[in-house]
Design an enzyme around this catalytic site. Structure first.
Site, PDB file in Angstrom:
ATOM      1  N   ARG A  48     -84.982 -88.254 -31.789  1.00 21.68           N
ATOM      2  CA  ARG A  48     -82.980 -88.309 -31.781  1.00 21.68           C
ATOM      3  C   ARG A  48     -82.615 -86.691 -33.343  1.00 21.68           C
ATOM      4  O   ARG A  48     -81.454 -86.729 -33.455  1.00 21.68           O
ATOM      5  CB  ARG A  48     -82.652 -88.688 -32.014  1.00 21.68           C
ATOM      6  CG  ARG A  48     -82.780 -90.238 -30.564  1.00 21.68           C
ATOM      7  CD  ARG A  48     -81.984 -91.302 -29.688  1.00 21.68           C
ATOM      8  NE  ARG A  48     -80.279 -89.875 -29.757  1.00 21.68           N
ATOM      9  CZ  ARG A  48     -80.479 -90.505 -28.560  1.00 21.68           C
ATOM     10  NH1 ARG A  48     -80.996 -90.533 -27.521  1.00 21.68           N
ATOM     11  NH2 ARG A  48     -78.763 -90.037 -28.200  1.00 21.68           N
ATOM     12  N   ASN A  61     -73.374 -91.978 -32.988  1.00 18.29           N
ATOM     13  CA  ASN A  61     -74.442 -91.121 -32.795  1.00 18.29           C
ATOM     14  C   ASN A  61     -72.611 -90.460 -31.604  1.00 18.29           C
ATOM     15  O   ASN A  61     -72.376 -91.416 -31.140  1.00 18.29           O
ATOM     16  CB  ASN A  61     -74.623 -91.933 -32.115  1.00 18.29           C
ATOM     17  CG  ASN A  61     -75.690 -89.931 -30.739  1.00 18.29           C
ATOM     18  OD1 ASN A  61     -75.240 -89.218 -31.277  1.00 18.29           O
ATOM     19  ND2 ASN A  61     -76.332 -90.901 -30.134  1.00 18.29           N
ATOM     20  N   GLY A  62     -72.570 -88.995 -32.271  1.00 19.09           N
ATOM     21  CA  GLY A  62     -71.673 -88.597 -31.475  1.00 19.09           C
ATOM     22  C   GLY A  62     -70.839 -87.640 -31.975  1.00 19.09           C
ATOM     23  O   GLY A  62     -71.226 -87.619 -32.602  1.00 19.09           O
ATOM     24  N   GLU A  64     -86.317 -64.398 -18.172  1.00 18.82           N
ATOM     25  CA  GLU A  64     -86.477 -65.726 -19.121  1.00 18.82           C
ATOM     26  C   GLU A  64     -87.346 -66.508 -17.813  1.00 18.82           C
ATOM     27  O   GLU A  64     -88.360 -67.597 -18.365  1.00 18.82           O
ATOM     28  CB  GLU A  64     -85.427 -66.437 -18.710  1.00 18.82           C
ATOM     29  CG  GLU A  64     -85.452 -68.049 -19.004  1.00 18.82           C
ATOM     30  CD  GLU A  64     -86.622 -68.503 -20.699  1.00 18.82           C
ATOM     31  OE1 GLU A  64     -86.936 -67.485 -21.363  1.00 18.82           O
ATOM     32  OE2 GLU A  64     -86.069 -69.754 -21.341  1.00 18.82           O
ATOM     33  N   CYS A 122     -78.425 -88.109 -32.510  1.00 21.11           N
ATOM     34  CA  CYS A 122     -78.501 -89.153 -33.913  1.00 21.11           C
ATOM     35  C   CYS A 122     -78.625 -90.115 -33.588  1.00 21.11           C
ATOM     36  O   CYS A 122     -78.525 -90.362 -31.621  1.00 21.11           O
ATOM     37  CB  CYS A 122     -77.572 -89.588 -34.321  1.00 21.11           C
ATOM     38  SG  CYS A 122     -76.318 -88.407 -35.513  1.00 21.11           S
ATOM     39  N   LYS A 167     -93.876 -74.708 -31.346  1.00 16.35           N
ATOM     40  CA  LYS A 167     -92.448 -75.330 -31.144  1.00 16.35           C
ATOM     41  C   LYS A 167     -91.909 -74.414 -31.921  1.00 16.35           C
ATOM     42  O   LYS A 167     -91.201 -73.763 -31.773  1.00 16.35           O
ATOM     43  CB  LYS A 167     -91.939 -76.856 -31.202  1.00 16.35           C
ATOM     44  CG  LYS A 167     -90.856 -76.764 -30.674  1.00 16.35           C
ATOM     45  CD  LYS A 167     -90.800 -76.505 -29.792  1.00 16.35           C
ATOM     46  CE  LYS A 167     -89.290 -76.574 -29.407  1.00 16.35           C
ATOM     47  NZ  LYS A 167     -88.731 -75.612 -27.961  1.00 16.35           N
ATOM     48  N   GLU A 227     -95.748 -69.707 -19.477  1.00 16.70           N
ATOM     49  CA  GLU A 227     -96.652 -70.321 -21.284  1.00 16.70           C
ATOM     50  C   GLU A 227     -97.388 -71.462 -20.819  1.00 16.70           C
ATOM     51  O   GLU A 227     -97.419 -71.885 -21.188  1.00 16.70           O
ATOM     52  CB  GLU A 227     -95.263 -70.720 -21.726  1.00 16.70           C
ATOM     53  CG  GLU A 227     -94.243 -70.779 -21.258  1.00 16.70           C
ATOM     54  CD  GLU A 227     -93.166 -70.939 -22.458  1.00 16.70           C
ATOM     55  OE1 GLU A 227     -91.647 -71.122 -22.307  1.00 16.70           O
ATOM     56  OE2 GLU A 227     -93.338 -70.947 -23.767  1.00 16.70           O
ATOM     57  N   LYS A 236     -91.134 -68.273 -18.806  1.00 11.71           N
ATOM     58  CA  LYS A 236     -91.229 -69.829 -18.559  1.00 11.71           C
ATOM     59  C   LYS A 236     -92.803 -69.874 -17.945  1.00 11.71           C
ATOM     60  O   LYS A 236     -92.936 -70.964 -18.332  1.00 11.71           O
ATOM     61  CB  LYS A 236     -90.078 -70.301 -18.068  1.00 11.71           C
ATOM     62  CG  LYS A 236     -89.777 -71.992 -17.920  1.00 11.71           C
ATOM     63  CD  LYS A 236     -88.862 -71.938 -20.003  1.00 11.71           C
ATOM     64  CE  LYS A 236     -89.470 -71.605 -20.722  1.00 11.71           C
ATOM     65  NZ  LYS A 236     -88.549 -70.960 -21.890  1.00 11.71           N
ATOM     66  N   TRP A 290     -78.535 -86.085 -36.738  1.00 17.09           N
ATOM     67  CA  TRP A 290     -79.048 -84.714 -36.522  1.00 17.09           C
ATOM     68  C   TRP A 290     -77.885 -84.416 -37.538  1.00 17.09           C
ATOM     69  O   TRP A 290     -76.832 -84.924 -36.476  1.00 17.09           O
ATOM     70  CB  TRP A 290     -79.814 -84.754 -35.561  1.00 17.09           C
ATOM     71  CG  TRP A 290     -79.358 -83.604 -34.206  1.00 17.09           C
ATOM     72  CD1 TRP A 290     -78.645 -82.755 -33.616  1.00 17.09           C
ATOM     73  CD2 TRP A 290     -80.054 -82.287 -34.136  1.00 17.09           C
ATOM     74  NE1 TRP A 290     -78.666 -81.969 -33.628  1.00 17.09           N
ATOM     75  CE2 TRP A 290     -80.143 -81.516 -34.041  1.00 17.09           C
ATOM     76  CE3 TRP A 290     -81.673 -82.306 -35.402  1.00 17.09           C
ATOM     77  CZ2 TRP A 290     -80.510 -80.231 -33.658  1.00 17.09           C
ATOM     78  CZ3 TRP A 290     -83.051 -81.735 -34.654  1.00 17.09           C
ATOM     79  CH2 TRP A 290     -82.108 -80.785 -33.987  1.00 17.09           C
ATOM     80  N   HIS A 306     -90.512 -47.358  -8.788  1.00 19.28           N
ATOM     81  CA  HIS A 306     -90.948 -46.470 -10.075  1.00 19.28           C
ATOM     82  C   HIS A 306     -92.440 -46.302 -10.584  1.00 19.28           C
ATOM     83  O   HIS A 306     -93.085 -46.504 -11.562  1.00 19.28           O
ATOM     84  CB  HIS A 306     -90.066 -46.506 -10.816  1.00 19.28           C
ATOM     85  CG  HIS A 306     -88.773 -45.548 -10.734  1.00 19.28           C
ATOM     86  ND1 HIS A 306     -88.717 -44.783 -10.348  1.00 19.28           N
ATOM     87  CD2 HIS A 306     -87.597 -46.617 -10.338  1.00 19.28           C
ATOM     88  CE1 HIS A 306     -87.235 -44.251  -9.581  1.00 19.28           C
ATOM     89  NE2 HIS A 306     -86.330 -45.537  -9.686  1.00 19.28           N
TER      90      HIS A 306
HETATM   91  C1  F6R Z   1     -90.226 -70.356 -24.803  1.00 18.89           C
HETATM   92  C2  F6R Z   1     -90.195 -70.491 -26.147  1.00 18.89           C
HETATM   93  C3  F6R Z   1     -90.121 -69.185 -27.098  1.00 18.89           C
HETATM   94  C4  F6R Z   1     -89.518 -69.500 -28.855  1.00 18.89           C
HETATM   95  C5  F6R Z   1     -88.917 -68.506 -29.467  1.00 18.89           C
HETATM   96  C6  F6R Z   1     -88.553 -68.811 -30.681  1.00 18.89           C
HETATM   97  O1  F6R Z   1     -90.667 -71.607 -24.504  1.00 18.89           O
HETATM   98  O2  F6R Z   1     -89.411 -71.341 -26.781  1.00 18.89           O
HETATM   99  O3  F6R Z   1     -89.955 -67.907 -27.186  1.00 18.89           O
HETATM  100  O4  F6R Z   1     -88.014 -69.012 -27.472  1.00 18.89           O
HETATM  101  O5  F6R Z   1     -90.562 -68.876 -30.615  1.00 18.89           O
HETATM  102  O6  F6R Z   1     -87.864 -69.936 -31.055  1.00 18.89           O
HETATM  103  P1  F6R Z   1     -86.381 -69.879 -31.714  1.00 18.89           P
HETATM  104  O7  F6R Z   1     -85.354 -69.649 -30.774  1.00 18.89           O
HETATM  105  O8  F6R Z   1     -87.079 -71.130 -32.484  1.00 18.89           O
HETATM  106  O9  F6R Z   1     -86.527 -68.790 -32.581  1.00 18.89           O
END
Ligand code: F6R
Length: 604
Positions: free
Chosen positions: A27, A100-101, A480, A2, A599, A487, A484, A74, A503
């Site tokens: 935040r 906040n907390g 993962e 927050c 995002k 992307e 990373k 938040w 294989h």
């Molecule tokens: C990669 C990434 C995406 C999300 C995916 C699902 O770094 O962030 O692969 O993980 O789009 O997003 P959420 O978790 O918001 O459902």
């Protein structure tokens, strides 16, 4: 997470507070509010929604005054609503608080205060603080605040006003950030430096246990017992953009560094007296004996966290688990009955495919648990039960702290399931418990090594193809790491179960091709070593992470602290995040906003 702000000086408090809240909106943005001493007394104005909603309200009926506090929320305890918005007050509006907390013992305090006659108007833990301070207030605000905080357990940064003392603002810090900007004849307090920079560059960074009394012409810093503390202010050179990232070059870098604290937040209220306490699942406990299998459904990075969840739940709690990519789940006619528990995982809680999978699972009669970072998200609202990851807002498109806190939630959940099903020995629990407690410190240790991995990223950034290999949990982490890297660096990469390479894919390994090999699992370590030697024999440049036996065999070795194998993933992924980050920087990419990506993916 927050944001809190406060002001005392000659300017319009309303203007300073609103400008500060805008800078802290990253935040949280579930609601916002201010409390300002005006000619007619201490006035509170708050509203659900983004800060612009509050700005509209205050635009129509401004609060005139030069001392006040503000908050952007938040949501954690209680949904986003006007009532749950800060500032919170006691019944007589004598005390006004922003926080906040998390207050860990708020239920206990709330019951005591209700017994003394307090009535509560919100679901928040914060309101307890306002009533508690009011209950011990006898005209000396700082004395009342010091007394009250001695009864509070948890994490808090507080700013407090008393109606009877219109020339004083008291703030406290315990485990949540708080800084004070020292201007000419004015003080600005905030959760983060960007909110202060328009007024001053002289900043006092508060430490845990600090209490500060601010008046129009003085600032007094003391400890909770009231003993004076002397601390020289810091001079901040950052521009505002750098300050928003807390001095880091990118949000992704800042968020990677926030992981140890995010782990602490995720575990904070959930580990008590040797037991995992998931009060969020209280209602589910009655259903648990009927559960015969679990489906985990998610997308992208959240799916990779689900793969880890699968292995942990099967290994620790003994329940069979299937994991699906959400966009596939709905269309494969999943077999769901009253014995199936569906767990959807989503940082944003708004991913269209995950939401659709949740609805499909519910339509077919499943009980659904959401693991998410956003309390009021669609997924959280529609699921039967919710476990929050407590990572705080994640701004960078590439998920880091949200992913690792999902992993921590799965660690807690698997232990909780084992505990509730009474299938673990107390002695085993103790090992797991210790490993969980040490996780934030271990993560900090991993982060300290990060600069060393720049050279590895430098080599990788010259290649068009990179391979990741691992077995079991390490294979999930490899997936993962590979996502990373691709992307944000735009380097093509693939993750393989190490035993599967021979294989077919081994044909792609030639002189100098980078292979990142994870080996944190003792039971398959020897087999991993054989797989590493196989790729080396074809000329691969191997970066090994984990077991000390790799040292001397691989071309580059990355050490991670010793923990129990089941919980190593929350550590071993950190070097992979950094390698991806450095490679993207070296290639000159827009790290926080990679091309073609968003995002929150709200289309199917
Ligand atoms: C990669 C990434 C995406 C999300 C995916 C699902 O770094 O962030 O692969 O993980 O789009 O997003 P959420 O978790 O918001 O459902």
């Amino acid at each position: 997470m927050c944001g809190i702000v406060g002001y005392i000086g000659k300017r319009s408090a309303q203007e300073v507070l609103l400008a500060g809240l805008e800078r802290l909106e990253y935040r949280g943005y579930d609601s916002a509010g201010v409390a300002i001493h005006t000619e007619t007394g201490l006035c509170v104005q708050k509203a659900k929604g983004r800060i612009s909603v509050l700005q509209n309200v205050l635009g129509k009926s401004p609060l005139k005054g030069t001392i006040g506090i503000g908050h952007t929320r938040w949501a954690t305890h209680g949904k986003p609503s006007d009532a749950n918005a800060h500032p919170h007050t006691d019944n007589d509006c004598a005390i006004s608080v922003v926080h906040n907390g998390i207050i860990e013992n708020y239920m206990e305090l709330k019951q005591q205060l209700i017994a003394q006659g307090a009535t509560f108007s919100s679901e928040t833990d914060t309101e307890v603080i306002a009533h508690l301070i009011a209950s011990v207030y006898t005209g000396d605000l700082v004395a009342a605040v010091r007394n009250a905080v001695s009864h509070i357990r948890g994490a808090f940064a507080l700013a407090v006003l008393a109606a009877q003392q219109p020339d004083q603002l008291v703030v406290v810090r315990m485990h949540s950030p708080l800084v004070i900007g020292i201007g000419h004849g004015e003080y600005v307090i905030a959760s983060d430096i960007p909110a202060i920079l328009p007024y001053t560059r002289e900043v006092c960074v508060l430490e845990d246990g600090d209490v500060v009394v601010l008046s129009y012409d003085a600032m007094k810093l003391m400890d909770v017992q009231g003993s004076t503390i002397e601390r020289a202010p810091l001079h901040i050179d950052w521009d505002v953009a750098t300050a928003e990232k807390n001095g880091f070059e990118h949000f992704m870098l800042k968020e990677m560094h926030e992981q140890p604290n995010a782990y602490r937040e995720t575990m904070r209220t959930r580990m008590h007296d040797g037991r995992i306490v998931l009060t969020e699942l209280d209602a589910f406990v009655a259903v648990l004996p009927k559960i015969g299998r679990i489906h985990i459904v998610a997308c992208g990075t959240a799916y990779h966290a689900g793969l880890i969840g699968q292995k942990l739940i099967e290994r620790i709690a003994g329940i069979p688990v299937e994991v699906d990519v959400a966009s596939e789940y709905r269309y494969r006619e999943p077999i769901i009955d009253a014995h199936t528990w569906v767990i959807v995982v989503s940082q944003s809680g708004e991913t269209a495919d995950t939401l659709a999978a949740l609805r499909e699972a519910k339509r077919r009669g499943a009980r659904v648990l959401a693991i998410t970072n956003v309390v009021a998200s669609s997924v959280a609202r529609e699921a039967d039960d919710v476990l929050l990851t407590m990572a705080g807002p994640e701004i960078a498109v590439a998920s880091t702290k949200a992913y690792t806190t999902m992993v921590v939630v799965f660690q807690l959940l698997s232990l909780w399931l084992a505990q509730e099903r009474k299938i673990v020995l107390r002695s085993e629990c103790e090992d797991w418990w210790r490993a969980l407690e040490q996780l934030p410190v271990h993560a900090q240790h991993v982060l300290q090594q990060a600069p060393k991995w720049h050279a590895i990223a430098q080599k990788i950034s010259l290649h068009d193809h990179v391979f990741f290999i691992g077995r079991g949990l390490d294979y999930a982490v490899a997936q993962e790491g590979s996502l990373k890297l691709k992307e944000i660096s735009y380097i093509h990469s693939e993750a393989y179960a190490a035993g599967e390479l021979k294989h077919g894919t081994l044909a792609l390994i030639s002189e100098g091709v980078p292979v990142i090999a994870l080996a944190t699992q003792a039971d398959v370590c020897e087999k991993m070593l054989s797989n590493i030697i196989e790729v080396q024999a074809r000329g691969a440049y191997v970066i090994g992470i984990g077991a000390p036996q790799l040292r001397g065999i691989v071309d580059e070795y990355i050490d991670i602290p010793q923990t129990i194998d089941a919980f190593s993933s929350a550590l071993s992924v950190i070097p992979l995040q950094f390698v991806a980050y450095y490679a993207a920087c070296i290639r000159g990419n827009d790290v926080d906003k990679p091309r073609n990506l968003a995002k929150s993916v709200t289309v199917e």
